[in-house]
Every structure is written in C-alpha cells, then in structure tokens.
Design a protein around this motif. Structure first.
Motif, short mmCIF file in Angstrom:
data_model
loop_
_atom_site.label_atom_id
_atom_site.label_comp_id
_atom_site.label_asym_id
_atom_site.label_seq_id
_atom_site.Cartn_x
_atom_site.Cartn_y
_atom_site.Cartn_z
N ARG A 100 0.83 -1.21 0.00
CA ARG A 100 0.00 0.00 0.00
C ARG A 100 0.87 1.26 0.00
O ARG A 100 0.55 2.23 -0.68
CB ARG A 100 -0.92 -0.01 1.22
CG ARG A 100 -1.83 1.21 1.34
CD ARG A 100 -2.92 1.27 0.26
NE ARG A 100 -3.70 0.07 0.25
CZ ARG A 100 -4.81 -0.12 0.98
NH1 ARG A 100 -5.29 0.84 1.73
NH2 ARG A 100 -5.45 -1.28 0.92
N SER A 101 1.98 1.22 0.71
CA SER A 101 2.89 2.37 0.73
C SER A 101 3.42 2.67 -0.66
O SER A 101 3.42 3.83 -1.11
CB SER A 101 4.08 2.09 1.68
OG SER A 101 3.64 1.91 2.99
N VAL A 102 3.84 1.63 -1.37
CA VAL A 102 4.37 1.80 -2.73
C VAL A 102 3.28 2.32 -3.67
O VAL A 102 3.54 3.15 -4.54
CB VAL A 102 4.99 0.47 -3.22
CG1 VAL A 102 5.29 0.50 -4.70
CG2 VAL A 102 6.27 0.18 -2.44
N ALA A 106 3.43 5.81 -5.68
CA ALA A 106 3.24 5.87 -7.13
C ALA A 106 2.21 6.94 -7.50
O ALA A 106 2.37 7.63 -8.51
CB ALA A 106 2.81 4.51 -7.67
N ASP A 107 1.18 7.09 -6.68
CA ASP A 107 0.17 8.13 -6.92
C ASP A 107 0.78 9.53 -6.88
O ASP A 107 0.21 10.48 -7.41
CB ASP A 107 -0.96 8.05 -5.89
CG ASP A 107 -1.84 6.83 -6.07
OD1 ASP A 107 -1.77 6.18 -7.15
OD2 ASP A 107 -2.60 6.52 -5.13
N PHE A 110 6.31 8.63 -7.57
CA PHE A 110 7.52 7.90 -7.17
C PHE A 110 7.41 6.46 -7.64
O PHE A 110 6.45 5.77 -7.31
CB PHE A 110 7.69 7.93 -5.64
CG PHE A 110 8.04 9.28 -5.11
CD1 PHE A 110 9.36 9.66 -4.97
CD2 PHE A 110 7.04 10.17 -4.74
CE1 PHE A 110 9.68 10.90 -4.48
CE2 PHE A 110 7.35 11.42 -4.25
CZ PHE A 110 8.67 11.80 -4.12
N GLU A 111 8.39 6.02 -8.39
CA GLU A 111 8.43 4.63 -8.86
C GLU A 111 9.28 3.82 -7.88
O GLU A 111 10.49 4.02 -7.79
CB GLU A 111 9.01 4.56 -10.27
CG GLU A 111 8.15 5.25 -11.31
CD GLU A 111 6.76 4.64 -11.43
OE1 GLU A 111 6.63 3.40 -11.36
OE2 GLU A 111 5.79 5.41 -11.59
N CYS A 112 8.63 2.93 -7.17
CA CYS A 112 9.33 2.11 -6.16
C CYS A 112 8.86 0.67 -6.27
O CYS A 112 7.81 0.38 -6.84
CB CYS A 112 9.02 2.61 -4.75
SG CYS A 112 9.59 4.29 -4.44
N LYS A 162 8.10 15.95 -6.92
CA LYS A 162 7.17 14.87 -7.27
C LYS A 162 5.74 15.14 -6.86
O LYS A 162 4.84 14.49 -7.31
CB LYS A 162 7.63 13.57 -6.62
CG LYS A 162 8.94 13.05 -7.16
CD LYS A 162 8.72 12.50 -8.53
CE LYS A 162 9.95 11.78 -9.04
NZ LYS A 162 9.69 11.10 -10.27
N SER A 163 5.51 16.03 -5.92
CA SER A 163 4.14 16.20 -5.41
C SER A 163 3.39 17.27 -6.15
O SER A 163 3.86 17.95 -6.97
CB SER A 163 4.17 16.51 -3.93
OG SER A 163 4.93 17.67 -3.67
#
Length: 163
Positions: A100-102, A106-107, A110-112, A162-163
């Motif tokens: 859920r954190s990833v 992503a939203d 951030f690509e993780c 990113k935000s």
C-alpha cells in the motif's frame, strides 16, 4: 508533524490496519529507536526511494494481533503459540503495509518496488539503523498490546519535485 514521503507510509499503515479490522488503534512516536524485539519482519524499498520497513514486536503482542486479524475475518485460530502460521501472517501483514505504501508513493510520482519479506525470530533482536536520511518510528497500540513500525529512508528523490 510527519512530512513528505513518510506521511504516505503512515497513511498506508492506517488504511491497511483499518481495513483488516483495527479501528481503535493509538499511533505514537516511539520513545526508542531500536526497542528490544522478539519478532522482526523487514522489507526493502527500491527505486526512487531506497530504504526499508520494519515491523517489530514481542511474540505475545504479535500472537494477540494475529488472533484479532483472524477473528475480524471470521476465522478460528489453529495455533495458540507463535508458530508457522503466525510467522507467515506476520510477513503477509508487512507485505500489505509495504504494498500500500508503494501504491501511494506511485500516486505521487515515485516509482518504487519492494523486496520479499524477511522474518527474524529470537530474543532481543536489534537492527542497524544508522546512516538514514529520514525515518518514521511509530508504536501502534491496541487491545493486543504494541507493535512498532519503522520506516528508514536511505535515499529519496526530492518530494517537492514529485508532489
């Protein structure tokens, strides 16, 4: 106040724990950076943010936590001690929290990715948490006892871009 990347991790924890039936939990900054633990589950984070998540607890609190999860799902527990099922459930809960954190990261652009969970069981487990750029260290308390969630970020792309 928790800012940036870490606020998304905290949001993920609250969402997942609420979804698995924990509505009345207390979240507080942990007084210790490395509390003695009997069970630790860890997952690595790779990509735009690099670091790790730890879920730490004593086995009594963890068994009570997993029993509550099962009861919330209408299932009965087959083991009363900290056995294989509880270990698998412990790793799966961390998998859900990190997944859920990833997704939330992503939203926000951030690509993780995450690594598979690793479980450590023993007396007074400690973890090397030096050389972090940022961290979140929260104790989560409820009728089951207390579980600690630690997020350590070693490297991250800037939040403001990113935000």
């Amino acid at each position: 106040m928790i800012n940036g990347h870490l606020s998304l991790f905290k949001q993920a924890f609250e969402e997942v724990l609420h979804e698995i039936g924990f509505a009345d939990l207390t979240y507080k900054a942990a007084p210790e950076m490395n509390p003695p633990s009997e069970a630790v589950a860890t997952i690595g984070i790779t990509g735009d943010i690099q670091g790790f998540l730890l879920l730490r607890s004593d086995t009594k609190s963890l068994v009570a936590f997993i029993s509550k999860v099962l009861a919330n799902m209408g299932m009965e527990e087959s083991e009363e001690s900290f056995g294989n099922f509880q270990r698998e459930a412990f790793g799966e809960i961390l998998n859900q929290l990190s997944g859920r954190s990833v997704m939330l990261l992503a939203d926000h652009g951030f690509e993780c990715d995450i690594t598979p969970p690793t479980l450590l069981i023993g007396a007074n487990i400690s973890y090397d948490i030096r050389a972090l750029d940022d961290f979140l260290n929260q104790d989560i308390s409820g009728g089951f006892g207390k579980i600690n969630i630690f997020v350590g970020i070693k490297k991250a792309k800037e939040w403001s871009k990113k935000s």
